[in-house]
Design a protein around this motif. Structure first.
Motif, PDB file in Angstrom:
ATOM      1  N   LEU A 364       0.817  -1.201   0.000  1.00 35.31           N
ATOM      2  CA  LEU A 364       0.000   0.000   0.000  1.00 35.31           C
ATOM      3  C   LEU A 364       0.858   1.260   0.000  1.00 35.31           C
ATOM      4  CD1 LEU A 364      -2.805  -1.070   2.504  1.00 35.31           C
ATOM      5  CD2 LEU A 364      -2.942  -0.940   0.017  1.00 35.31           C
ATOM      6  N   ALA A 365       2.015   1.201   0.672  1.00 39.91           N
ATOM      7  CA  ALA A 365       2.936   2.348   0.647  1.00 39.91           C
ATOM      8  C   ALA A 365       3.482   2.569  -0.761  1.00 39.91           C
ATOM      9  CB  ALA A 365       4.079   2.109   1.636  1.00 39.91           C
ATOM     10  N   HIS A 366       3.834   1.484  -1.436  1.00 41.11           N
ATOM     11  CA  HIS A 366       4.329   1.586  -2.818  1.00 41.11           C
ATOM     12  C   HIS A 366       3.279   2.201  -3.742  1.00 41.11           C
ATOM     13  CE1 HIS A 366       6.239   0.434  -6.612  1.00 41.11           C
ATOM     14  NE2 HIS A 366       5.064  -0.045  -6.975  1.00 41.11           N
ATOM     15  N   ARG A 367       2.041   1.836  -3.526  1.00 40.79           N
ATOM     16  CA  ARG A 367       0.956   2.330  -4.378  1.00 40.79           C
ATOM     17  C   ARG A 367       0.458   3.722  -3.968  1.00 40.79           C
ATOM     18  NH1 ARG A 367      -1.123   0.128  -8.901  1.00 40.79           N
ATOM     19  NH2 ARG A 367      -3.233   0.512  -8.159  1.00 40.79           N
ATOM     20  N   ARG A 368       1.005   4.269  -2.874  1.00 40.51           N
ATOM     21  CA  ARG A 368       0.570   5.556  -2.338  1.00 40.51           C
ATOM     22  C   ARG A 368      -0.928   5.540  -2.052  1.00 40.51           C
ATOM     23  NH1 ARG A 368       1.651  11.316  -4.317  1.00 40.51           N
ATOM     24  NH2 ARG A 368       0.934  11.669  -2.200  1.00 40.51           N
ATOM     25  N   HIS A 369      -1.384   4.449  -1.469  1.00 35.22           N
ATOM     26  CA  HIS A 369      -2.806   4.359  -1.161  1.00 35.22           C
ATOM     27  C   HIS A 369      -3.207   5.356  -0.079  1.00 35.22           C
ATOM     28  CE1 HIS A 369      -6.782   2.657  -0.475  1.00 35.22           C
ATOM     29  NE2 HIS A 369      -6.503   2.698   0.813  1.00 35.22           N
ATOM     30  N   TYR A 370      -2.393   5.457   0.948  1.00 34.99           N
ATOM     31  CA  TYR A 370      -2.717   6.344   2.059  1.00 34.99           C
ATOM     32  C   TYR A 370      -2.183   7.754   1.788  1.00 34.99           C
ATOM     33  CZ  TYR A 370      -3.671   2.010   4.635  1.00 34.99           C
ATOM     34  OH  TYR A 370      -4.174   0.802   5.038  1.00 34.99           O
ATOM     35  N   TRP A 371      -3.046   8.723   2.035  1.00 32.47           N
ATOM     36  CA  TRP A 371      -2.645  10.120   1.933  1.00 32.47           C
ATOM     37  C   TRP A 371      -2.665  10.725   3.327  1.00 32.47           C
ATOM     38  CZ3 TRP A 371      -2.577  13.611  -2.604  1.00 32.47           C
ATOM     39  CH2 TRP A 371      -2.517  12.908  -3.811  1.00 32.47           C
ATOM     40  N   LYS A 372      -1.732  11.625   3.570  1.00 33.17           N
ATOM     41  CA  LYS A 372      -1.676  12.360   4.835  1.00 33.17           C
ATOM     42  C   LYS A 372      -2.174  13.781   4.598  1.00 33.17           C
ATOM     43  CE  LYS A 372       0.545   9.274   7.496  1.00 33.17           C
ATOM     44  NZ  LYS A 372       0.053   8.760   8.781  1.00 33.17           N
ATOM     45  N   LEU A 373      -3.198  14.162   5.335  1.00 38.05           N
ATOM     46  CA  LEU A 373      -3.756  15.501   5.223  1.00 38.05           C
ATOM     47  C   LEU A 373      -3.886  16.113   6.615  1.00 38.05           C
ATOM     48  CD1 LEU A 373      -6.610  14.784   2.645  1.00 38.05           C
ATOM     49  CD2 LEU A 373      -4.414  15.875   2.161  1.00 38.05           C
ATOM     50  N   GLU A 374      -3.609  17.403   6.699  1.00 38.95           N
ATOM     51  CA  GLU A 374      -3.677  18.109   7.979  1.00 38.95           C
ATOM     52  C   GLU A 374      -5.092  18.610   8.211  1.00 38.95           C
ATOM     53  OE1 GLU A 374      -2.132  19.253  11.536  1.00 38.95           O
ATOM     54  OE2 GLU A 374      -0.837  18.463   9.929  1.00 38.95           O
ATOM     55  N   HIS A 375      -5.737  18.046   9.221  1.00 42.47           N
ATOM     56  CA  HIS A 375      -7.114  18.427   9.552  1.00 42.47           C
ATOM     57  C   HIS A 375      -7.096  19.486  10.646  1.00 42.47           C
ATOM     58  CE1 HIS A 375     -11.215  17.958  11.217  1.00 42.47           C
ATOM     59  NE2 HIS A 375     -11.546  17.538  10.008  1.00 42.47           N
ATOM     60  N   PRO A 376      -7.936  20.530  10.544  1.00 38.30           N
ATOM     61  CA  PRO A 376      -7.905  21.608  11.540  1.00 38.30           C
ATOM     62  C   PRO A 376      -8.145  21.140  12.968  1.00 38.30           C
ATOM     63  CG  PRO A 376      -9.236  22.242   9.642  1.00 38.30           C
ATOM     64  CD  PRO A 376      -8.899  20.787   9.470  1.00 38.30           C
ATOM     65  N   ARG A 377      -8.954  20.093  13.143  1.00 37.46           N
ATOM     66  CA  ARG A 377      -9.274  19.624  14.481  1.00 37.46           C
ATOM     67  C   ARG A 377      -8.496  18.369  14.857  1.00 37.46           C
ATOM     68  NH1 ARG A 377     -13.898  20.613  17.369  1.00 37.46           N
ATOM     69  NH2 ARG A 377     -13.749  22.590  16.277  1.00 37.46           N
ATOM     70  N   MET A 378      -8.293  17.470  13.913  1.00 36.16           N
ATOM     71  CA  MET A 378      -7.675  16.179  14.218  1.00 36.16           C
ATOM     72  C   MET A 378      -6.185  16.133  13.930  1.00 36.16           C
ATOM     73  SD  MET A 378     -10.599  13.447  12.996  1.00 36.16           S
ATOM     74  CE  MET A 378     -10.982  14.219  11.422  1.00 36.16           C
ATOM     75  N   GLY A 379      -5.654  17.169  13.289  1.00 34.83           N
ATOM     76  CA  GLY A 379      -4.241  17.171  12.960  1.00 34.83           C
ATOM     77  C   GLY A 379      -3.941  16.298  11.753  1.00 34.83           C
ATOM     78  N   LEU A 380      -2.695  15.876  11.635  1.00 34.60           N
ATOM     79  CA  LEU A 380      -2.278  15.060  10.502  1.00 34.60           C
ATOM     80  C   LEU A 380      -2.855  13.659  10.643  1.00 34.60           C
ATOM     81  CD1 LEU A 380      -0.450  15.264   7.958  1.00 34.60           C
ATOM     82  CD2 LEU A 380       1.361  14.195   9.315  1.00 34.60           C
ATOM     83  N   ARG A 381      -3.674  13.268   9.661  1.00 35.16           N
ATOM     84  CA  ARG A 381      -4.286  11.948   9.736  1.00 35.16           C
ATOM     85  C   ARG A 381      -4.282  11.309   8.354  1.00 35.16           C
ATOM     86  NH1 ARG A 381      -8.650  10.033  11.190  1.00 35.16           N
ATOM     87  NH2 ARG A 381      -9.040   8.945   9.253  1.00 35.16           N
ATOM     88  N   THR A 382      -4.568  10.010   8.339  1.00 31.06           N
ATOM     89  CA  THR A 382      -4.511   9.210   7.129  1.00 31.06           C
ATOM     90  C   THR A 382      -5.878   9.129   6.458  1.00 31.06           C
ATOM     91  OG1 THR A 382      -2.708   7.861   8.003  1.00 31.06           O
ATOM     92  CG2 THR A 382      -3.988   6.922   6.221  1.00 31.06           C
ATOM     93  N   TYR A 383      -5.860   9.222   5.122  1.00 35.21           N
ATOM     94  CA  TYR A 383      -7.072   9.070   4.316  1.00 35.21           C
ATOM     95  C   TYR A 383      -6.834   7.997   3.265  1.00 35.21           C
ATOM     96  CZ  TYR A 383      -8.789  13.555   6.159  1.00 35.21           C
ATOM     97  OH  TYR A 383      -9.227  14.559   6.973  1.00 35.21           O
ATOM     98  N   ASP A 384      -7.893   7.240   2.962  1.00 31.98           N
ATOM     99  CA  ASP A 384      -7.818   6.282   1.862  1.00 31.98           C
ATOM    100  C   ASP A 384      -7.996   7.002   0.533  1.00 31.98           C
ATOM    101  OD1 ASP A 384      -7.569   3.713   3.180  1.00 31.98           O
ATOM    102  OD2 ASP A 384      -9.590   4.054   3.942  1.00 31.98           O
ATOM    103  N   SER A 385      -7.201   6.610  -0.443  1.00 34.23           N
ATOM    104  CA  SER A 385      -7.386   7.125  -1.797  1.00 34.23           C
ATOM    105  C   SER A 385      -8.131   6.083  -2.620  1.00 34.23           C
ATOM    106  CB  SER A 385      -6.031   7.431  -2.433  1.00 34.23           C
ATOM    107  OG  SER A 385      -5.295   6.233  -2.646  1.00 34.23           O
ATOM    108  N   PRO A 386      -8.614   6.432  -3.820  1.00 35.64           N
ATOM    109  CA  PRO A 386      -9.284   5.436  -4.657  1.00 35.64           C
ATOM    110  C   PRO A 386      -8.374   4.247  -4.948  1.00 35.64           C
ATOM    111  CG  PRO A 386      -9.713   7.628  -5.489  1.00 35.64           C
ATOM    112  CD  PRO A 386      -8.669   7.780  -4.419  1.00 35.64           C
ATOM    113  N   ALA A 387      -8.981   3.084  -5.206  1.00 31.81           N
ATOM    114  CA  ALA A 387      -8.219   1.851  -5.431  1.00 31.81           C
ATOM    115  C   ALA A 387      -7.666   1.758  -6.841  1.00 31.81           C
ATOM    116  CB  ALA A 387      -9.101   0.637  -5.140  1.00 31.81           C
ATOM    117  N   PHE A 388      -7.975   2.733  -7.688  1.00 26.99           N
ATOM    118  CA  PHE A 388      -7.485   2.734  -9.067  1.00 26.99           C
ATOM    119  C   PHE A 388      -6.709   4.024  -9.305  1.00 26.99           C
ATOM    120  CE2 PHE A 388     -11.712   4.515  -8.813  1.00 26.99           C
ATOM    121  CZ  PHE A 388     -11.584   5.732  -9.473  1.00 26.99           C
ATOM    122  N   LYS A 389      -5.797   3.984 -10.263  1.00 30.97           N
ATOM    123  CA  LYS A 389      -4.974   5.150 -10.583  1.00 30.97           C
ATOM    124  C   LYS A 389      -5.030   5.393 -12.087  1.00 30.97           C
ATOM    125  CE  LYS A 389      -1.941   4.356  -6.639  1.00 30.97           C
ATOM    126  NZ  LYS A 389      -2.692   5.324  -5.840  1.00 30.97           N
TER     127      LYS A 389
END
Length: 433
Positions: A364-389
């Motif tokens: 999943l790291a190789h495929r860049r499945h997880y994205w890190k986004l900075e949320h105003p309340r929750m801070g830096l957290r992980t989001y799922d990206s689409p399963a296709f590129k």
């Protein structure tokens, strides 16, 4: 002159604006596909009656917070968020002004709800003639079950999934999450994309009456066909399968589990080779796949013994001498080495991973499945990206999930066109609550 780089390609849904009334699971995931591929998706909620998923955990630090739900966040990346009080006399008119600027309207309420708000398809079409609207309730807009309310756990039972989930001698147990919530959105997204293509070619919008129930049935594999053709009612088999043997999970010495699914003779031959061709594999009743289907318990007994006897802890030596047993030391394997061994012989297998292991998964790291986004309340957290590129225009998670009403000012001033004075007055009157 130096050669100029080509301009960046337009994202697939760039220029499309979506009014997203949908809530909980299926609807928000459908609009997330559009948002992650360029559409401007505006989540429309009410502060007096916020989206149900905002009240679902996990929460940051286990403290309930409408802006701190990881569940809501993961389904609503790349979107804007506004709040409108539909019960305020000026609320519905404000929404109508917004809908005039939107190409797509999504909703997943029980049939009749949008009509009570004044936003059924015929009403919205008066505002925006070429609008595409998709309604995604559990059972569609018509029929004896149309007005039944519920969520994915109810739907997976009604659609038959619970009938197949559990053990032969036990009751239906369903799945830990609403399984259909992660199956159905693909069908809805395809229908919506087809409608967008139709509008691109003809200039005409349309209404999509989408039934989560009917979409879910496509995930039942051959169960319904087996009944209609053969009169055979498939039922719960635990981890076993009608077409594969072995088909189960086996515990290793370190407490982790390995799953194996042998569907073909080639898979079986690979498994025998990986095990070192033990005698039991060549018994007459193991020679053909249809025979092995009837011997699953016997196969499980042998494989359970093998995994207990031939696996080791990472700290232990790979070559171990059995006490009191003459001969060369026996080769033993860690869980990871077992999977590598079986895969090298073409055996379909894998490790049952925990959430922590999934988050650190190298594939999943190789495929860049997880994205890190900075949320105003929750801070830096992980989001799922689409399963296709997409090769030329891949998805991009542009922003974290919105706070409740976070983009009111931008949407109602820049998109709708309210003046500063109008915006302030409406806010003072409680229209944005």
């Amino acid at each position: 002159m130096p050669e100029q780089p080509p301009p960046p390609l337009k994202k697939p849904f760039e220029g499309i604006r979506v009014a997203d009334f949908a809530w909980v699971g299926v609807g928000p995931l459908v609009s997330k596909y559009l948002a992650d591929h360029g559409a401007e998706v505006i989540r429309i909620e009410s502060a007096t009656y916020p989206e149900t998923l905002r009240r679902a955990g996990p929460f940051v630090d286990d403290v309930p917070d409408l802006d701190g739900s990881g569940y809501f966040a993961n389904f609503n990346s790349s979107k804007l968020g506004v709040t409108v009080n539909f019960k305020h006399p000026k609320g519905p008119d404000l929404v109508r002004r917004l809908l005039a600027h939107c190409d797509v309207v999504t909703e997943s309420y029980t049939p009749g709800t949008m009509a009570r708000f004044g936003f059924d398809y015929e009403s919205v079409r008066q505002i925006r003639p070429d609008v595409i609207m998709i309604s995604m309730p559990l059972y569609g807009q018509t029929g004896p079950w149309a007005h039944y309310a519920g969520y994915g756990h109810v739907l997976q039972a009604a659609a038959g999934f619970n009938h197949f989930t559990g053990w032969e001698d036990g009751p239906p147990i369903g799945t830990g999450v609403a399984y259909t919530d992660f199956l159905v959105p693909h069908f809805a997204a395809i229908a919506l994309i087809a409608a967008l293509d139709y509008r691109r070619r003809t200039g005409q919008g349309q209404y999509i009456d989408f039934s989560q129930f009917e979409a879910a049935i496509h995930g039942l594999w051959t169960a319904i066909l087996d009944w209609t053709v053969n009169g055979h009612e498939q039922t719960r088999l635990g981890n076993h399968d009608l077409e594969a043997a072995p088909h189960n999970a086996y515990r290793c010495r370190d407490g982790r589990w390995v799953v194996i699914a042998c569907e073909t003779e080639k898979h079986w031959e690979g498994l025998k080779a990986a095990l070192g061709r033990p005698e039991w594999c060549d018994m007459e009743r193991m020679r053909r796949r249809w025979q092995r289907i009837n011997e699953q318990k016997e196969i499980d007994r042998h494989l359970t013994f093998w995994f207990e006897d031939f696996t080791r802890l990472p700290s232990e030596s790979a070559l171990q001498v059995e006490e009191g047993v003459e001969g060369p030391p026996v080769r033993k394997y860690t869980t990871e080495e077992v999977v590598q061994l079986f895969q090298s012989f073409g055996v379909p297998c894998g490790i049952v991973q925990s959430p922590e292991e999934m988050h650190a998964d190298p594939q999943l790291a190789h495929r860049r499945h997880y994205w890190k986004l900075e949320h105003p309340r929750m801070g830096l957290r992980t989001y799922d990206s689409p399963a296709f590129k997409l090769s030329k225009t891949p998805a991009e998670l542009t922003r974290p999930a919105p706070l409740l009403g976070e983009h009111n000012e931008y949407v109602f001033k820049q998109v709708v066109g309210l003046s500063d004075e109008e915006f302030v007055n409406l806010m003072a009157e409680g229209v944005f609550e």
